[in-house]
Write a protein that holds these residues in place. Structure first.
Motif, short mmCIF file in Angstrom:
data_model
loop_
_atom_site.label_atom_id
_atom_site.label_comp_id
_atom_site.label_asym_id
_atom_site.label_seq_id
_atom_site.Cartn_x
_atom_site.Cartn_y
_atom_site.Cartn_z
N VAL A 9 7.81 -5.00 -12.95
CA VAL A 9 6.65 -5.63 -12.32
C VAL A 9 6.41 -4.83 -11.05
CG1 VAL A 9 5.69 -7.66 -11.22
CG2 VAL A 9 7.14 -7.92 -13.25
N CYS A 10 5.22 -4.24 -10.94
CA CYS A 10 4.91 -3.33 -9.83
C CYS A 10 3.73 -3.90 -9.03
CB CYS A 10 4.55 -1.95 -10.39
SG CYS A 10 3.99 -0.76 -9.17
N ASP A 11 3.91 -4.00 -7.71
CA ASP A 11 2.85 -4.45 -6.81
C ASP A 11 2.45 -3.29 -5.90
OD1 ASP A 11 2.74 -7.51 -7.28
OD2 ASP A 11 4.88 -7.11 -7.00
N PHE A 12 1.13 -3.07 -5.74
CA PHE A 12 0.71 -1.95 -4.89
C PHE A 12 -0.68 -2.18 -4.29
CE2 PHE A 12 -0.61 -0.94 -9.22
CZ PHE A 12 -1.89 -0.42 -9.09
N ASN A 13 -0.93 -1.45 -3.21
CA ASN A 13 -2.23 -1.37 -2.55
C ASN A 13 -2.46 0.08 -2.17
OD1 ASN A 13 -2.98 -4.43 -1.77
ND2 ASN A 13 -0.79 -4.13 -1.44
N CYS A 14 -3.64 0.61 -2.49
CA CYS A 14 -3.91 2.01 -2.12
C CYS A 14 -5.39 2.33 -2.32
CB CYS A 14 -3.07 2.97 -2.96
SG CYS A 14 -3.55 3.05 -4.71
N PRO A 15 -5.88 3.36 -1.61
CA PRO A 15 -7.20 3.91 -1.95
C PRO A 15 -7.05 4.90 -3.10
CG PRO A 15 -6.33 5.05 -0.05
CD PRO A 15 -5.31 4.02 -0.43
N VAL A 16 -8.10 5.04 -3.89
CA VAL A 16 -8.15 6.09 -4.92
C VAL A 16 -9.43 6.89 -4.69
CG1 VAL A 16 -6.69 5.03 -6.68
CG2 VAL A 16 -9.10 4.37 -6.54
N TYR A 17 -9.37 8.19 -4.96
CA TYR A 17 -10.43 9.11 -4.56
C TYR A 17 -11.04 9.81 -5.77
CZ TYR A 17 -8.24 8.56 0.02
OH TYR A 17 -7.72 8.03 1.18
N HIS A 18 -12.36 10.09 -5.64
CA HIS A 18 -13.06 10.89 -6.64
C HIS A 18 -13.89 11.94 -5.91
CE1 HIS A 18 -15.14 12.00 -10.35
NE2 HIS A 18 -16.25 11.98 -9.66
N VAL B 214 -3.43 2.77 4.88
CA VAL B 214 -2.15 2.14 4.56
C VAL B 214 -2.05 1.99 3.04
CG1 VAL B 214 -0.76 0.05 4.77
CG2 VAL B 214 -2.04 0.91 6.74
N GLN B 215 -0.97 2.46 2.47
CA GLN B 215 -0.75 2.30 1.03
C GLN B 215 0.72 1.98 0.80
OE1 GLN B 215 -2.31 5.90 -0.73
NE2 GLN B 215 -0.77 7.21 0.18
N ASP B 216 0.97 1.07 -0.10
CA ASP B 216 2.34 0.64 -0.35
C ASP B 216 2.54 0.39 -1.84
OD1 ASP B 216 1.60 -2.24 -0.92
OD2 ASP B 216 0.96 -2.11 1.17
N VAL B 217 3.79 0.37 -2.24
CA VAL B 217 4.14 0.08 -3.63
C VAL B 217 5.59 -0.40 -3.66
CG1 VAL B 217 4.77 2.51 -3.99
CG2 VAL B 217 4.40 1.00 -5.97
N VAL B 218 5.84 -1.38 -4.53
CA VAL B 218 7.21 -1.83 -4.74
C VAL B 218 7.36 -2.26 -6.20
CG1 VAL B 218 6.68 -4.18 -3.96
CG2 VAL B 218 9.05 -3.38 -3.98
N PHE B 219 8.43 -1.79 -6.83
CA PHE B 219 8.83 -2.29 -8.14
C PHE B 219 9.85 -3.39 -7.89
CE2 PHE B 219 7.11 1.82 -9.15
CZ PHE B 219 6.61 1.72 -10.43
N ASP B 220 9.50 -4.61 -8.25
CA ASP B 220 10.39 -5.75 -8.02
C ASP B 220 11.75 -5.46 -8.66
OD1 ASP B 220 11.56 -8.20 -7.59
OD2 ASP B 220 10.42 -9.23 -9.13
N ALA B 221 12.80 -5.36 -7.82
CA ALA B 221 14.12 -4.96 -8.31
C ALA B 221 14.63 -5.88 -9.41
CB ALA B 221 15.11 -4.90 -7.14
N ILE B 222 14.36 -7.17 -9.28
CA ILE B 222 14.83 -8.13 -10.28
C ILE B 222 14.12 -7.91 -11.62
CG2 ILE B 222 14.97 -10.59 -10.87
CD1 ILE B 222 15.26 -11.18 -7.91
N SER B 223 12.89 -7.40 -11.55
CA SER B 223 12.10 -7.23 -12.79
C SER B 223 12.48 -5.97 -13.56
CB SER B 223 10.61 -7.15 -12.43
OG SER B 223 10.28 -5.88 -11.87
N ILE B 224 13.23 -5.06 -12.94
CA ILE B 224 13.58 -3.81 -13.64
C ILE B 224 14.68 -4.12 -14.64
CG2 ILE B 224 14.38 -1.43 -13.40
CD1 ILE B 224 13.31 -1.47 -10.54
N ILE B 225 14.28 -4.31 -15.88
CA ILE B 225 15.20 -4.69 -16.96
C ILE B 225 15.16 -3.60 -18.02
CG2 ILE B 225 15.69 -6.40 -18.74
CD1 ILE B 225 14.25 -8.45 -16.98
#
Length: 223
Positions: A176-185, A152-163
Motif C-alpha cells: 500500500v503506497c501513499d504519495f503526493n507529488c507534481p507530475v510534468y509534461h 514538496v513531494q513525499d512517498v511511503v510504502f506502509d511497512a505493515i502492508s509489504i507482504i
C-alpha cells in the motif's frame, strides 16, 4: 441355509474392505490473492480506479538494463483499462544482481529484501535510484514526476502492508503506497521571441505540471 451364510459373509467382507479404503485428497495448491486499487486527487479532480470497473485491471511489469553481466531492474505497477486512457503508474528501482546472460531473475531473498528496505524511497527520474510516478491523461499525454522538483513531494510504502507471497504463477511483493507529488509534461510551442518568425516556425519547450495529492495505491510487484 449354507448359501445364505456364504452370501452374508461376502457382503460383510465387502463392507469391511470398502471401509478400509481411504480417499487420498491432494494438498491444496497455494494461491496468492492479488488485488489493486487507486484513489487520489489529480489536477484538482478526485480520481479512482477500481479493479474490474471500467475495464481496469492490475498490471505489474519490469524494466531492465544489463551491462557487463550486471542487471539493474525497476519494478513498475499500474492499473490499465481496455476502454479508458487514464492511468497512474508507479515504479521503484533499482534492484541490482549478477546476470551473465541478461535473462535471469534475482534471487527471491534479494527481491524480498529490496522492497522491505525501500519503504521510504527518494524520488528518482526513471526510478533508477528510487521512486517515480507516471500519469497518462484522457488526451493520451504523459506526465512524470521529477527528482529535481522544487515542490514538496513525499512517498511511503506502509511497512505493515509489504507482504511477500508466492504461488505457481510467481513471486509477489504486495504493498500500500501513499504519495503526493507534481507530475510534468513538456509541450512544444512556437517561440514568439523569434521575430520575424521562421517557416516552419521556431519551437521551444514549455513545461506544465499538475499535482497528484493524497494518492493511495494498493497493488503488487512481481519478481
Amino acid at each position: 441355509m449354507y448359501k445364505k451364510g456364504i452370501l452374508t459373509l461376502g457382503i460383510i467382507s465387502l463392507i469391511l474392505t470398502s471401509c478400509n479404503k481411504h480417499e487420498i485428497i491432494p494438498a491444496p495448491t497455494p494461491s496468492v490473492e492479488l488485488k489493486c486499487s487507486f484513489q487520489g486527487t489529480v489536477g484538482g479532480a478526485f480520481v479512482e480506479y477500481t479493479e474490474n470497473v471500467d475495464n481496469y485491471s492490475c498490471f505489474p511489469s519490469i524494466a531492465k538494463q544489463t551491462l557487463n553481466g550486471v542487471t539493474d531492474a525497476q519494478y513498475l505497477f499500474s492499473m490499465i483499462s481496455t476502454s479508458q486512457l487514464p492511468k497512474v503508474q508507479i515504479a521503484l528501482g533499482s534492484l541490482t544482481w549478477s546476470d551473465p546472460t541478461g535473462t535471469q531473475t534475482p534471487a527471491l531473498s534479494l527481491f524480498n529484501n529490496f522492497f522491505l528496505a525501500n519503504d521510504i524511497p527518494p524520488y528518482s527520474d526513471g526510478a533508477l535510484a528510487g521512486f517515480e510516478v507516471t500519469y497518462r491523461d484522457a488526451y493520451n499525454l504523459t506526465w512524470k514526476s521529477s527528482d529535481t522538483s522544487t515542490f514538496v513531494q513525499d512517498v511511503v510504502f506502509d511497512a505493515i502492508s509489504i507482504i511477500q507471497e508466492s504461488d505457481a504463477s510467481g513471486d509477489y511483493s504486495k504493498f500500500v503506497c501513499d504519495f503526493n507529488c507534481p507530475v510534468y509534461h513538456t509541450y512544444s510551442v512556437v517561440d514568439i521571441s523569434v521575430v520575424p518568425q521562421t517557416t516552419p516556425p521556431t519551437m521551444r519547450d514549455s513545461v506544465a505540471f499538475i499535482l497528484i495529492e493524497n494518492a493511495q495505491y494498493k497493488g503488487y510487484f512481481k519478481r
